[in-house]
Design a protein around this motif. Sequence first.
Motif, PDB file in Angstrom:
ATOM      1  N   TYR A  95       0.779  -1.191   0.092  1.00 17.59           N
ATOM      2  CA  TYR A  95       0.093  -0.118  -0.181  1.00 17.59           C
ATOM      3  C   TYR A  95       0.837   1.279   0.110  1.00 17.59           C
ATOM      4  N   GLY A  96       2.123   1.074  -0.222  1.00 14.07           N
ATOM      5  CA  GLY A  96       3.016   2.237  -0.259  1.00 14.07           C
ATOM      6  C   GLY A  96       2.759   3.148  -1.637  1.00 14.07           C
ATOM      7  N   LEU A  97       2.783   4.036  -1.745  1.00 11.45           N
ATOM      8  CA  LEU A  97       2.781   5.325  -2.699  1.00 11.45           C
ATOM      9  C   LEU A  97       3.971   5.683  -3.246  1.00 11.45           C
ATOM     10  N   MET A  98       4.225   5.786  -4.517  1.00 10.58           N
ATOM     11  CA  MET A  98       5.563   6.191  -5.081  1.00 10.58           C
ATOM     12  C   MET A  98       5.305   6.845  -6.414  1.00 10.58           C
ATOM     13  N   ALA A  99       6.062   7.812  -6.491  1.00 10.18           N
ATOM     14  CA  ALA A  99       5.923   8.555  -8.021  1.00 10.18           C
ATOM     15  C   ALA A  99       7.219   9.236  -8.249  1.00 10.18           C
ATOM     16  N   THR A 100       7.597   9.530  -9.584  1.00 10.39           N
ATOM     17  CA  THR A 100       8.613  10.108  -9.952  1.00 10.39           C
ATOM     18  C   THR A 100       8.376  11.356 -11.014  1.00 10.39           C
ATOM     19  N   ILE A 120      -1.510  11.570  -1.884  1.00 12.38           N
ATOM     20  CA  ILE A 120      -2.525  11.647  -0.586  1.00 12.38           C
ATOM     21  C   ILE A 120      -2.725  10.410  -0.054  1.00 12.38           C
ATOM     22  N   ARG A 121      -2.303  10.616   1.160  1.00 12.30           N
ATOM     23  CA  ARG A 121      -2.666   9.146   2.012  1.00 12.30           C
ATOM     24  C   ARG A 121      -4.089   9.312   2.722  1.00 12.30           C
ATOM     25  N   SER A 122      -4.757   8.594   2.376  1.00 13.95           N
ATOM     26  CA  SER A 122      -6.322   8.509   3.051  1.00 13.95           C
ATOM     27  C   SER A 122      -6.634   7.588   4.310  1.00 13.95           C
ATOM     28  N   GLY A 123      -5.411   6.709   4.164  1.00 13.13           N
ATOM     29  CA  GLY A 123      -5.507   5.658   5.251  1.00 13.13           C
ATOM     30  C   GLY A 123      -4.295   4.663   5.305  1.00 13.13           C
ATOM     31  N   ARG A 124      -4.242   3.814   6.199  1.00 16.46           N
ATOM     32  CA  ARG A 124      -3.095   3.075   6.273  1.00 16.46           C
ATOM     33  C   ARG A 124      -2.909   2.111   5.045  1.00 16.46           C
ATOM     34  N   ASN A 125      -3.907   1.898   4.283  1.00 12.33           N
ATOM     35  CA  ASN A 125      -3.925   0.898   3.238  1.00 12.33           C
ATOM     36  C   ASN A 125      -4.581   1.404   2.027  1.00 12.33           C
ATOM     37  N   SER A 126      -4.748   2.903   2.054  1.00 12.66           N
ATOM     38  CA  SER A 126      -5.399   3.542   0.994  1.00 12.66           C
ATOM     39  C   SER A 126      -4.661   4.815   0.523  1.00 12.66           C
ATOM     40  N   GLY A 127      -4.742   5.261  -0.876  1.00 13.00           N
ATOM     41  CA  GLY A 127      -4.442   6.575  -0.982  1.00 13.00           C
ATOM     42  C   GLY A 127      -4.096   6.662  -2.685  1.00 13.00           C
ATOM     43  N   TYR A 128      -3.974   7.989  -3.138  1.00  9.00           N
ATOM     44  CA  TYR A 128      -4.051   8.198  -4.581  1.00  9.00           C
ATOM     45  C   TYR A 128      -3.273   9.156  -4.975  1.00  9.00           C
ATOM     46  N   TYR A 129      -2.954   9.569  -6.277  1.00  7.34           N
ATOM     47  CA  TYR A 129      -2.347  10.299  -6.740  1.00  7.34           C
ATOM     48  C   TYR A 129      -3.093  11.469  -7.670  1.00  7.34           C
ATOM     49  N   VAL A 130      -2.644  12.789  -7.362  1.00  6.66           N
ATOM     50  CA  VAL A 130      -3.272  14.049  -8.050  1.00  6.66           C
ATOM     51  C   VAL A 130      -2.113  14.423  -8.840  1.00  6.66           C
ATOM     52  N   SER A 137      -5.670   6.335  -9.014  1.00  6.91           N
ATOM     53  CA  SER A 137      -5.513   5.171  -7.805  1.00  6.91           C
ATOM     54  C   SER A 137      -5.466   3.735  -8.331  1.00  6.91           C
ATOM     55  N   ALA A 138      -4.910   3.106  -7.129  1.00  4.50           N
ATOM     56  CA  ALA A 138      -4.973   1.619  -7.635  1.00  4.50           C
ATOM     57  C   ALA A 138      -5.133   0.939  -6.378  1.00  4.50           C
ATOM     58  N   ASP A 139      -5.920   1.315  -5.266  1.00  6.04           N
ATOM     59  CA  ASP A 139      -6.170   0.795  -4.039  1.00  6.04           C
ATOM     60  C   ASP A 139      -7.508   0.102  -3.926  1.00  6.04           C
ATOM     61  N   GLY A 140      -8.395   0.088  -4.996  1.00 10.74           N
ATOM     62  CA  GLY A 140      -9.570  -0.606  -4.933  1.00 10.74           C
ATOM     63  C   GLY A 140     -10.594   0.314  -4.239  1.00 10.74           C
ATOM     64  N   VAL A 141     -10.497   1.404  -3.649  1.00 15.45           N
ATOM     65  CA  VAL A 141     -11.531   2.326  -3.058  1.00 15.45           C
ATOM     66  C   VAL A 141     -12.316   2.899  -3.792  1.00 15.45           C
ATOM     67  N   LYS A 142     -13.550   3.031  -3.688  1.00 18.30           N
ATOM     68  CA  LYS A 142     -14.584   4.100  -4.318  1.00 18.30           C
ATOM     69  C   LYS A 142     -14.390   5.082  -4.110  1.00 18.30           C
ATOM     70  N   ARG A 143     -14.540   6.100  -5.066  1.00 18.66           N
ATOM     71  CA  ARG A 143     -14.482   7.488  -4.562  1.00 18.66           C
ATOM     72  C   ARG A 143     -15.180   8.507  -5.627  1.00 18.66           C
ATOM     73  N   LYS A 144     -15.689   9.521  -5.063  1.00 14.25           N
ATOM     74  CA  LYS A 144     -16.429  10.562  -6.113  1.00 14.25           C
ATOM     75  C   LYS A 144     -15.720  11.739  -6.112  1.00 14.25           C
ATOM     76  N   PHE A 145     -15.579  12.277  -7.341  1.00 14.63           N
ATOM     77  CA  PHE A 145     -14.868  13.194  -7.772  1.00 14.63           C
ATOM     78  C   PHE A 145     -15.528  14.554  -8.303  1.00 14.63           C
ATOM     79  N   THR A 146     -15.157  15.754  -7.625  1.00 10.77           N
ATOM     80  CA  THR A 146     -15.873  17.180  -8.331  1.00 10.77           C
ATOM     81  C   THR A 146     -14.737  18.090  -8.629  1.00 10.77           C
ATOM     82  N   ARG A 147     -14.877  18.248 -10.126  1.00  9.43           N
ATOM     83  CA  ARG A 147     -13.757  19.278 -10.674  1.00  9.43           C
ATOM     84  C   ARG A 147     -13.857  20.582  -9.785  1.00  9.43           C
ATOM     85  N   LEU A 148     -12.693  21.347  -9.479  1.00  7.97           N
ATOM     86  CA  LEU A 148     -12.528  22.544  -8.874  1.00  7.97           C
ATOM     87  C   LEU A 148     -11.663  23.532  -9.867  1.00  7.97           C
ATOM     88  N   ILE A 149     -12.182  24.059 -10.687  1.00  7.39           N
ATOM     89  CA  ILE A 149     -11.333  24.794 -11.630  1.00  7.39           C
ATOM     90  C   ILE A 149     -11.967  26.325 -11.589  1.00  7.39           C
TER      91      ILE A 149
END
Length: 868
Positions: A493-498, A601-611, A738-750
């Motif tokens: 559940y670690g997140l990593m990006a370059t 963005i870490r949302s829990g011990r076993n969840s998170g996503y990339y923006v 994301s790749a943690d399998g958690v269902k989310r709802k997204f709203t654009r803020l521009i």
Amino acid sequence: MRKLLFSLSIALGMGLVSAAHPELYISEKTLPEVKAKIEKTPWGAQAFEKIRRQVDPYVEKTQKEPDWVVSRLAMYWKEGERYTQCYIDKRQHWDRGEGNAPVPTVRLPGMRKWNNYRIVPLEQREPYNETGDMLGIDRQYPDRPPVKVPYKESGHMIRYNNVEILQLAENAAFLYYVTKDEKYAKFAADIFWAWLFGTYYMNPVLDPEKTTGGPGGYEPGGILGYYDYEQIHDDLQRHAAPIYDLLFDYLERNPHPHLGVIGKSLKETAGTVFKRFLDIGFVRGGKSGNWNINGWGIMFPSMIVLEPNSFYPDGKGREYYLQHFIDITTPYHNSLPDILAQYDPVTGLWPESPGYALGTVFSLLEFATIVHPLGVDLLKKNPILQKAADATLVWQDERGKHLVFGDARGGRVNPDIFERLLTYYTRVGDKENALRCAAALKATGNNRENADWSSLCTMVAELPDAKPPAGYRIAYSPFHRHIILTSPAEKGYGLMATLYGGRKGWHLNRTGLAWQFYADGWAVAPDAAAYESYWSGDFGYHQGPTGVNTILPGYVSGPIVLNGSEPKIAGNEFSVAGGICDAVTFADVTASEKRRLIALIRSGRNSGYYVDVFRSRQDRNDYLHHTIGKWDSCSVPVAPVAAIEPKYNDRYDYFKNIRQGRTGDDIQASWNVSSEIKVGMWMAGQPNSTVFLMDAPPTTFVSEIVPEKASLSPASTPAMIVRRNGDGWKNPFVSVFSADGVKRKFTRLISEKTEFAGVKVETPALNNRTEIILAGSGDDGYSPEKGTYVEGNLGVICFDDSGLQYLFLGNGEEVSWNGYTLKTAGDWTNAVLYRKNGELYYSSTLPVWIAKPGEKRREYPAGMEQKL
């Protein structure tokens, strides 16, 4: 430095003149230690048995058929065509041979370039092959029957064939030295004698057209080796030298009859051959970069197995050649002080892409390991080598594979880097650094039972008990224009990006402002590297902006500016483990007309996503993204089209099966990476967006860096382009992956009035957790909802049904939500206000103003984990 070099010269004059055999990796003094490892340690016993299993079947074959292995060497076997002089043509292919030696001579590889074939197993190769045509297996289609590859098109197959056989002889020579069983000595000696005399009669290859930068022969200049097109590939000597060293006493007792024909002793003949490689290598190759170190690596074993200077009529023996490596820089090769000066004193990194940079570290430590028992300590006064070794831990993912960017293909970080250091520190009694190395070995997941014979000779018997080293959250190499972001968590559940800015030269590439991200330790949004060689037609696709995740057209290479990050990183740091906010890791980078912010963005011990927030000052922009595996779904209806028009890069022609659609809505897509990994993407919609879905070329040839062969050659890679016309700065691409399998709802803020953009992410399953993530590119502020305000590079507001969880300010001035305010008292900074066990805390690198609902704001001093 001069004092150190003088002391090394004394060591060379005293400790290295004995030229006892063997002593390259093992000697009579260390033989009992090696036997003890084999007899008393499980890993040593397994490693030894693995070596024996590799050799025994071929030893048995030669006992029944004495010429079985030797006949499979790639030689000029045909009487009358046992060439003593070879020429290459202007295409850098074998052109012709002249002369006829009294024995078969070693065949020159047919061409400099790679080809698309790997050689068939040794059992299937033709004995006494007079043509040089080789049976090969197509790398892309390994299930197809082998085909005969013409000699002049055989790539490196000739060299690989001979290296493989010499390596068998190496292993057999080691088995003989440890067991004294002469069946191994006979096997290895037959191969060695055939190679030695087959090389002795060969003159260095000539290049009349000077395609390699020089004429060849013994003339200086260019890259041509004694017996290969590149000096750094002239490696038959590297395997022959240890055979000679380990078998020396046996060879002396059982001299080959041809020594009498030429009237020379074993030492004289071997010295003649090894010194040719060295004398040519000393005036060829590359003065700097990995070419220089690899050139030394090819020559080093030959240098060590020579006799003292006094043995040779020209006075050039072991001391002469080794002294050049230690402190005599020439127009053709940098010596050690100039080599070490190329390592960055802050990062410890070599100025090349990972595959090349990490190889240099091991090579230098290997040299140090070889000469230390002989009285030369290369590590004592050169701490940069330890720093360089430590840097390899930063450039690897959680599976122990090194990162892929530039010309790097990926693969396991060599654990022997730390094995060699551990050996040295154990020898000199440095327990503290020995523990550091043992901890690093645990981080690399080293399997010592896979040790080769030289590692079995040099590694310490038991690893000291040490905890794995602490991780890091950000690492930045300004030279490489490369940033690594991590959010450590439970395994899987670690997140990593370059984030990579691109660069010309040093095996780095002009790919634009590109990013990769990881899932379960795998790079699932990759930098492609499935080209066969630098000469392959698809090299430009894989190593240009089309092979990465970026925006075209525009910036591909040039300076980058790190606008802000969490954790903050200073100019005297390579990596940072701490920071002020565990939930947010980000980097915001400007490169020419492009700007990209990547946040974990870490949302829990076993969840998170990339923006991903990507801006471009151009009015036409293609957001290009690859994910390995296979397409699962896309919310945009598409239909087949013949091509992407207009195309912003000629390598768009490598995209196949192109489908096109248009939308103004948010875009959602998903990919099945493996049976356990599914990647989802959401992108904020913009009017008149065009979406292209296509099959891109394979991502890699290296099976160990992708799960379940996802996009492994020849399989394609799912790719998409989102095309928009208009201002790409005020209307950036905003995406969540994301790749943690958690269902989310997204709203654009521009924002239409400011340069702020972002997304509201709601997760019902996590107590209705909500994160408002806003990225700015100027000094203005933005209020996307009533009671919400952000001014800075990045603001993250997190709350759930229980109330505020945290306010994060990334290089900014203010972030507010429903009466909670976090505001700097001066310069922009990183700060966080967060709830822990029902209480409010803050962390800030500078003084801040903080307000709670219904209360006036108060000023608080800089500090970490301060309770309000």
